[in-house]
Motif scaffolding. Structure first.
Motif, PDB file in Angstrom:
ATOM      1  N   GLY A 145       0.819  -1.212   0.000  1.00 47.85           N
ATOM      2  CA  GLY A 145       0.000   0.000   0.000  1.00 47.85           C
ATOM      3  C   GLY A 145       0.849   1.257   0.000  1.00 47.85           C
ATOM      4  O   GLY A 145       0.545   2.227  -0.715  1.00 47.85           O
ATOM      5  N   PHE A 146       1.920   1.243   0.778  1.00 49.60           N
ATOM      6  CA  PHE A 146       2.836   2.392   0.833  1.00 49.60           C
ATOM      7  C   PHE A 146       3.461   2.641  -0.538  1.00 49.60           C
ATOM      8  O   PHE A 146       3.538   3.783  -1.007  1.00 49.60           O
ATOM      9  CB  PHE A 146       3.917   2.129   1.873  1.00 49.60           C
ATOM     10  CG  PHE A 146       4.812   3.303   2.148  1.00 49.60           C
ATOM     11  CD1 PHE A 146       4.413   4.315   3.002  1.00 49.60           C
ATOM     12  CD2 PHE A 146       6.058   3.398   1.543  1.00 49.60           C
ATOM     13  CE1 PHE A 146       5.241   5.406   3.257  1.00 49.60           C
ATOM     14  CE2 PHE A 146       6.881   4.484   1.792  1.00 49.60           C
ATOM     15  CZ  PHE A 146       6.477   5.485   2.651  1.00 49.60           C
ATOM     16  N   GLY A 153       1.735   8.083   0.713  1.00 47.90           N
ATOM     17  CA  GLY A 153       2.432   6.896   1.190  1.00 47.90           C
ATOM     18  C   GLY A 153       1.786   6.321   2.442  1.00 47.90           C
ATOM     19  O   GLY A 153       1.395   5.148   2.496  1.00 47.90           O
ATOM     20  N   HIS A 154       1.631   7.171   3.461  1.00 53.09           N
ATOM     21  CA  HIS A 154       1.067   6.705   4.728  1.00 53.09           C
ATOM     22  C   HIS A 154      -0.432   6.414   4.616  1.00 53.09           C
ATOM     23  O   HIS A 154      -0.928   5.455   5.221  1.00 53.09           O
ATOM     24  CB  HIS A 154       1.320   7.742   5.825  1.00 53.09           C
ATOM     25  CG  HIS A 154       2.763   7.888   6.183  1.00 53.09           C
ATOM     26  ND1 HIS A 154       3.593   8.772   5.541  1.00 53.09           N
ATOM     27  CD2 HIS A 154       3.528   7.242   7.099  1.00 53.09           C
ATOM     28  CE1 HIS A 154       4.811   8.677   6.044  1.00 53.09           C
ATOM     29  NE2 HIS A 154       4.810   7.763   6.984  1.00 53.09           N
ATOM     30  N   THR A 156      -2.315   2.787   5.221  1.00 54.22           N
ATOM     31  CA  THR A 156      -3.455   2.668   6.132  1.00 54.22           C
ATOM     32  C   THR A 156      -4.690   2.161   5.414  1.00 54.22           C
ATOM     33  O   THR A 156      -5.448   1.333   5.947  1.00 54.22           O
ATOM     34  CB  THR A 156      -3.752   4.044   6.769  1.00 54.22           C
ATOM     35  OG1 THR A 156      -2.587   4.524   7.429  1.00 54.22           O
ATOM     36  CG2 THR A 156      -4.900   3.959   7.760  1.00 54.22           C
ATOM     37  N   TYR A 157      -4.892   2.629   4.209  1.00 57.82           N
ATOM     38  CA  TYR A 157      -6.053   2.295   3.388  1.00 57.82           C
ATOM     39  C   TYR A 157      -6.180   0.787   3.171  1.00 57.82           C
ATOM     40  O   TYR A 157      -7.185   0.156   3.516  1.00 57.82           O
ATOM     41  CB  TYR A 157      -5.887   3.028   2.059  1.00 57.82           C
ATOM     42  CG  TYR A 157      -7.039   2.984   1.079  1.00 57.82           C
ATOM     43  CD1 TYR A 157      -8.322   3.343   1.445  1.00 57.82           C
ATOM     44  CD2 TYR A 157      -6.801   2.630  -0.250  1.00 57.82           C
ATOM     45  CE1 TYR A 157      -9.355   3.347   0.515  1.00 57.82           C
ATOM     46  CE2 TYR A 157      -7.820   2.638  -1.186  1.00 57.82           C
ATOM     47  CZ  TYR A 157      -9.099   2.998  -0.796  1.00 57.82           C
ATOM     48  OH  TYR A 157     -10.114   3.008  -1.723  1.00 57.82           O
ATOM     49  N   THR A 211     -12.240   6.275   5.179  1.00 55.33           N
ATOM     50  CA  THR A 211     -12.319   7.288   6.237  1.00 55.33           C
ATOM     51  C   THR A 211     -11.030   7.328   7.061  1.00 55.33           C
ATOM     52  O   THR A 211     -10.499   8.408   7.357  1.00 55.33           O
ATOM     53  CB  THR A 211     -13.518   6.993   7.161  1.00 55.33           C
ATOM     54  OG1 THR A 211     -14.720   6.972   6.375  1.00 55.33           O
ATOM     55  CG2 THR A 211     -13.647   8.049   8.246  1.00 55.33           C
ATOM     56  N   LEU A 212     -10.516   6.158   7.435  1.00 53.35           N
ATOM     57  CA  LEU A 212      -9.274   6.093   8.205  1.00 53.35           C
ATOM     58  C   LEU A 212      -8.097   6.643   7.403  1.00 53.35           C
ATOM     59  O   LEU A 212      -7.232   7.348   7.948  1.00 53.35           O
ATOM     60  CB  LEU A 212      -8.997   4.651   8.622  1.00 53.35           C
ATOM     61  CG  LEU A 212      -9.899   4.064   9.706  1.00 53.35           C
ATOM     62  CD1 LEU A 212      -9.667   2.567   9.853  1.00 53.35           C
ATOM     63  CD2 LEU A 212      -9.653   4.769  11.041  1.00 53.35           C
ATOM     64  N   ALA A 213      -8.068   6.324   6.112  1.00 53.29           N
ATOM     65  CA  ALA A 213      -6.970   6.799   5.263  1.00 53.29           C
ATOM     66  C   ALA A 213      -6.950   8.320   5.193  1.00 53.29           C
ATOM     67  O   ALA A 213      -5.886   8.949   5.284  1.00 53.29           O
ATOM     68  CB  ALA A 213      -7.098   6.200   3.866  1.00 53.29           C
ATOM     69  N   TRP A 214      -8.131   8.939   5.062  1.00 51.70           N
ATOM     70  CA  TRP A 214      -8.180  10.393   4.974  1.00 51.70           C
ATOM     71  C   TRP A 214      -7.914  11.047   6.335  1.00 51.70           C
ATOM     72  O   TRP A 214      -7.404  12.164   6.399  1.00 51.70           O
ATOM     73  CB  TRP A 214      -9.503  10.858   4.404  1.00 51.70           C
ATOM     74  CG  TRP A 214      -9.446  10.971   2.913  1.00 51.70           C
ATOM     75  CD1 TRP A 214     -10.079  10.199   1.997  1.00 51.70           C
ATOM     76  CD2 TRP A 214      -8.670  11.919   2.161  1.00 51.70           C
ATOM     77  NE1 TRP A 214      -9.748  10.594   0.719  1.00 51.70           N
ATOM     78  CE2 TRP A 214      -8.887  11.647   0.795  1.00 51.70           C
ATOM     79  CE3 TRP A 214      -7.800  12.956   2.510  1.00 51.70           C
ATOM     80  CZ2 TRP A 214      -8.279  12.381  -0.221  1.00 51.70           C
ATOM     81  CZ3 TRP A 214      -7.198  13.688   1.483  1.00 51.70           C
ATOM     82  CH2 TRP A 214      -7.435  13.396   0.147  1.00 51.70           C
TER      83      TRP A 214
END
Length: 306
Positions: free
Chosen positions: A98-99, A188-189, A193-194, A227-230
């Motif tokens: 994902g990163f 990246g982060h 998380t996404y 939502t967590l990613a944003w």
């Protein structure tokens, strides 16, 4: 179908993105409704859609690059670590993939983000420039009548392509990648998380005896993951927007750290979470659809390959 959903998602959510960018770059806006009212009063409905055409044209390519990079990277990691690309990945494998996906997409999205932000904020930048010029003229001639404002100049950027060409001509390649350092940190982060949060939530929502969650589980996991990613991305999203908008008039920021320190010193730590509500409220429904489409595409691909 996926392209149509991506285009529709961008078109429907774009007014919220415009409001978010203006809240992040303009200290005068203290709330969402104030920004909405001000934008509508000055520019009407058209003001909410400035710069829309470029994201609409690139959304499918960016989305394909992001998910394709993630799947390719994950397959290579599993092949290297476990001897099979189909092996179940560990959480660290998903996070790293994902990163990497977030980093790769920056090279494509940075120029389009610069054009989008410049077009979304140029009306405010022009208004500030006119106010500064008028104030300077009055201060220089205090005993003379106030000078007439005169006809308002036309917009500096006539559209996305003109904006990209103007930035490239005036600021060079570095101008097209302005704010890319903040964009790298943001994507990246947030993409780590996404995909990690989506994977964990899918495991939690998978019924006993099944290998995958049902459609409702995918919807919930996708919405929560977005939502967590944003939530993770918003602080760097604020800095990215300010750096990219900082090309219209006098320069305020020398780089990422200077922008971060100046913003926090002038407006407090809360400035790093400007636009968080808009980002998260838009992310949940959009990513519900994104991951349902993603899972459907994966199942279709597996069916064709078998």
């Amino acid at each position: 179908m996926r392209k149509q959903k991506g285009v529709c998602g961008v078109a429907v959510g774009y007014p919220l993105d415009t409001v978010k960018v203006r809240i992040q770059t303009e200290p005068k806006y203290t709330g969402i409704w104030q920004c909405v009212q001000d934008t509508y009063r000055q520019e009407r409905v058209r003001g909410f859609y400035r710069g829309l055409s470029l994201p609409v044209c690139t959304v499918s390519l960016v989305s394909s690059l992001s998910f394709g990079t993630y799947r390719c990277c994950l397959a290579h990691i599993c092949q290297f670590r476990y001897g099979s690309a189909d092996a179940k990945p560990a959480k660290t494998d998903i996070t790293l993939s994902g990163f990497t996906s977030g980093l790769v997409r920056v090279f494509l999205t940075s120029p389009t983000e610069v054009a989008k932000v410049r077009l979304q904020t140029q009306a405010q930048a022009q208004a500030q420039t006119r106010r500064r010029a008028l104030t300077s003229a009055v201060a220089a001639q205090p005993l003379c009548p106030a000078p007439s404002a005169g006809p308002a100049p036309g917009p500096r950027y006539r559209g996305p392509l003109h904006c990209l060409a103007t930035v490239a001509r005036e600021e060079g390649l570095r101008g097209l990648y302005k704010g890319s350092s903040a964009l790298l940190f943001r994507d990246g982060h947030s993409f780590a998380t996404y995909f990690l949060s989506y994977s964990i939530l899918c495991e939690w929502l998978t019924p006993a005896g099944h290998s995958q969650p049902d459609v409702l589980g995918v919807l919930v996991a996708g919405g929560c993951a977005g939502t967590l990613a944003w939530a993770v991305a918003t602080p760097m999203d604020v800095i990215k927007s300010r750096l990219q908008a900082d090309g219209q008039g006098p320069r305020r920021y020398r780089g990422l750290l200077h922008c971060l320190a100046t913003s926090v010193r002038e407006e407090g730590p809360r400035v790093l979470f400007k636009g968080l509500t808009l980002n998260c409220s838009r992310a949940f429904p959009v990513n519900m659809v994104v991951f349902v489409t993603y899972e459907a595409a994966l199942r279709l691909t597996r069916g064709l390959l078998q």
